[in-house]
Scaffold this active site. Structure first.
Site, PDB file in Angstrom:
ATOM      1  N   CYS A 119      -6.165 -42.296 -10.491  1.00  0.00           N
ATOM      2  CA  CYS A 119      -6.409 -41.350  -9.405  1.00  0.00           C
ATOM      3  C   CYS A 119      -7.590 -41.813  -8.553  1.00  0.00           C
ATOM      4  O   CYS A 119      -8.602 -42.301  -9.075  1.00  0.00           O
ATOM      5  CB  CYS A 119      -6.676 -39.953  -9.959  1.00  0.00           C
ATOM      6  SG  CYS A 119      -6.865 -38.694  -8.675  1.00  0.00           S
TER       7      CYS A 119
ATOM      8  N   CYS B 170     -13.630 -36.678  -9.266  1.00  0.00           N
ATOM      9  CA  CYS B 170     -13.938 -35.482 -10.046  1.00  0.00           C
ATOM     10  C   CYS B 170     -14.753 -35.864 -11.278  1.00  0.00           C
ATOM     11  O   CYS B 170     -14.313 -36.677 -12.098  1.00  0.00           O
ATOM     12  CB  CYS B 170     -12.656 -34.775 -10.460  1.00  0.00           C
ATOM     13  SG  CYS B 170     -11.556 -34.414  -9.063  1.00  0.00           S
TER      14      CYS B 170
ATOM     15  N   CYS C 143     -13.140 -35.803 -14.907  1.00  0.00           N
ATOM     16  CA  CYS C 143     -11.778 -36.294 -15.136  1.00  0.00           C
ATOM     17  C   CYS C 143     -11.705 -37.735 -15.619  1.00  0.00           C
ATOM     18  O   CYS C 143     -12.152 -38.655 -14.922  1.00  0.00           O
ATOM     19  CB  CYS C 143     -10.960 -36.143 -13.862  1.00  0.00           C
ATOM     20  SG  CYS C 143      -9.213 -36.567 -14.124  1.00  0.00           S
TER      21      CYS C 143
ATOM     22  N   CYS D 125       4.502 -27.454 -17.823  1.00  0.00           N
ATOM     23  CA  CYS D 125       3.622 -27.729 -16.691  1.00  0.00           C
ATOM     24  C   CYS D 125       3.529 -29.245 -16.532  1.00  0.00           C
ATOM     25  O   CYS D 125       3.063 -29.933 -17.444  1.00  0.00           O
ATOM     26  CB  CYS D 125       2.238 -27.144 -16.928  1.00  0.00           C
ATOM     27  SG  CYS D 125       2.257 -25.361 -17.224  1.00  0.00           S
TER      28      CYS D 125
ATOM     29  N   CYS E 192       6.129 -25.405 -13.967  1.00  0.00           N
ATOM     30  CA  CYS E 192       4.888 -25.409 -13.191  1.00  0.00           C
ATOM     31  C   CYS E 192       4.554 -26.860 -12.855  1.00  0.00           C
ATOM     32  O   CYS E 192       4.826 -27.760 -13.650  1.00  0.00           O
ATOM     33  CB  CYS E 192       3.749 -24.767 -13.987  1.00  0.00           C
ATOM     34  SG  CYS E 192       2.141 -24.781 -13.141  1.00  0.00           S
TER      35      CYS E 192
ATOM     36  N   CYS F 193      -1.031 -20.546  -9.828  1.00  0.00           N
ATOM     37  CA  CYS F 193      -1.848 -20.716 -11.027  1.00  0.00           C
ATOM     38  C   CYS F 193      -3.127 -21.415 -10.588  1.00  0.00           C
ATOM     39  O   CYS F 193      -3.088 -22.548 -10.109  1.00  0.00           O
ATOM     40  CB  CYS F 193      -1.098 -21.554 -12.064  1.00  0.00           C
ATOM     41  SG  CYS F 193      -2.045 -21.911 -13.566  1.00  0.00           S
TER      42      CYS F 193
ATOM     43  N   ARG G 165      -5.245 -17.873 -18.982  1.00  0.00           N
ATOM     44  CA  ARG G 165      -4.812 -18.981 -19.820  1.00  0.00           C
ATOM     45  C   ARG G 165      -6.000 -19.622 -20.542  1.00  0.00           C
ATOM     46  O   ARG G 165      -6.909 -20.136 -19.908  1.00  0.00           O
ATOM     47  CB  ARG G 165      -4.067 -20.018 -18.971  1.00  0.00           C
ATOM     48  CG  ARG G 165      -2.863 -19.416 -18.290  1.00  0.00           C
ATOM     49  CD  ARG G 165      -2.015 -20.435 -17.552  1.00  0.00           C
ATOM     50  NE  ARG G 165      -0.848 -19.765 -16.996  1.00  0.00           N
ATOM     51  CZ  ARG G 165       0.266 -19.500 -17.677  1.00  0.00           C
ATOM     52  NH1 ARG G 165       0.372 -19.906 -18.924  1.00  0.00           N
ATOM     53  NH2 ARG G 165       1.255 -18.856 -17.119  1.00  0.00           N
TER      54      ARG G 165
END
Length: 364
Positions: free
Chosen positions: A54, A58, A61, A98, A130, A190, A262
């Site tokens: 990616c 972040c 991450c 998901c 999801c 979500c 969640r």
């Protein structure tokens, strides 16, 4: 006490968060029972359909290409592989799959078409689907809805102020714009965040302000405890206390009464007793499976034993909202536009992110 309020202030939420624990638990549990079955918890499975590489920075991450985290990247999974994983998840008690892809944003083309086919395939297995794919345009959200998507995940991560201390390559406003694009369809939202990244309690309240003032509020909100991964800028963060998680779950339940709360990343650091208090306080969803994208998660057998001990039942699919219809690709009425939206890149410097980036270069 149970009415939906959309004008919460940071101070009001802080006052709830800081209540004596027994009073906080009682209020949250009371509201929880007005809107949900307290003995039912949804079991979801999180599947990384495209891992690593990616471009974002972040700080939490391990999938960011700029950090040295030993995460093995993989290309986009095949539809057949995803179907097999979904069937395995269903046999283990999951009612929702998901799918997460380590993308900054969705791009029209073959890979997105492949994801749309994954959505169609899983929806036809009578499971909620999801996706979390990064930023999406209105047209892309409509294509996902047409395929049969049940929910789209796009976390705010933290308060708008603290967000800037964790991420510099994308803007907070783009998160809200993506949620707004999803809201123009019949797909549920979500959205939640992470605690334990070094933020203040005021930032946790600020995140809940941003979520609760959305109208409608998100249908589900993941509350994640940071799993500090070696090589990321936040690798030295100490795990949060279980009481912080319980307080966050309880406060979320009070502020967003109808939302599925969640209990997400960080459960491997929680005892069954700690998780039980989270369920009592209003959490009514967990992720099952040995991994959450790239971080550890309790074994399915452990969760089944916990459910049996607590007398909890897995939630059936489409309990909160009916199953969406799937339109096959050949019958689609929504064409790809080949969009190239200009999502923002603030690109301010975050010292710990830059340091982690330099450490990666030194390790090569």
């Amino acid at each position: 006490m149970s009415e939906i309020k959309h004008n919460w202030t940071t101070q009001e939420i802080l006052n709830i968060y800081k209540k004596p624990m027994m009073e906080l638990l009682y209020e949250a549990a009371t509201i929880h029972r007005l809107h949900h079955d307290p003995n039912t918890v949804q079991v979801s499975t999180l599947l990384s359909i495209k891992t690593g590489g990616c471009s974002e920075d972040c700080g939490y991450c391990p999938q960011a290409a700029r950090y040295h985290t030993n995460v093995e990247g993989n290309d986009l999974m095949t539809v057949q592989h995803v179907k097999a994983q979904a069937l395995r998840a269903k046999s283990g008690g999951s009612s929702r799959v998901c799918m997460g892809a380590a993308w900054r944003n969705v791009k029209d083309g073959e890979e997105f078409d492949q994801v749309l086919e994954m959505v169609r395939t899983i929806n036809k297995l009578d499971m909620e689907v999801c996706c979390t794919l990064g930023m999406v345009t209105e047209n892309q959200a409509k294509r996902l809805a047409e395929a049969g998507l049940y929910a789209y995940n796009h976390n705010l991560d933290s308060s708008e102020d603290y967000y800037k201390k964790v991420i510099s390559t994308r803007g907070f406003e783009d998160r809200l714009k993506t949620i707004d694009n999803v809201r123009k369809t019949n797909v549920t939202v979500c959205s939640g965040g992470i605690i334990g990244m070094g933020e203040k309690v005021e930032d946790r309240a600020g995140m809940l302000v941003a979520l609760s003032t959305l109208n409608p509020q998100p249908e589900s909100t993941p509350i994640n405890a940071l799993v500090a991964v070696e090589g990321t800028p936040l690798e030295d963060q100490q795990p949060i206390e279980i009481w912080d998680m319980i307080r966050m779950v309880a406060t979320t339940r009070i502020v967003m009464p109808e939302t599925q709360v969640r209990l997400s990343a960080g459960r491997t650091q929680m005892t069954s007793e700690g998780q039980a208090l989270c369920f009592f306080a209003g959490a009514n969803s967990i992720f099952a499976g040995d991994k959450l994208l790239t971080t550890p998660n309790p074994e399915v057998s452990e969760d089944l034993k916990m459910f049996e001990t607590l007398g909890l039942n897995p939630q059936k699919p489409f309990t909160k909202k009916g199953q969406p219809q799937t339109v096959e690709a050949a019958d689609s009425k929504i064409e790809a536009l080949g969009e190239k939206p200009k999502w923002t890149r603030p690109e301010h410097k975050i010292e710990r992110n830059e340091l982690a980036k330099q450490n990666r270069k030194l390790s090569q």
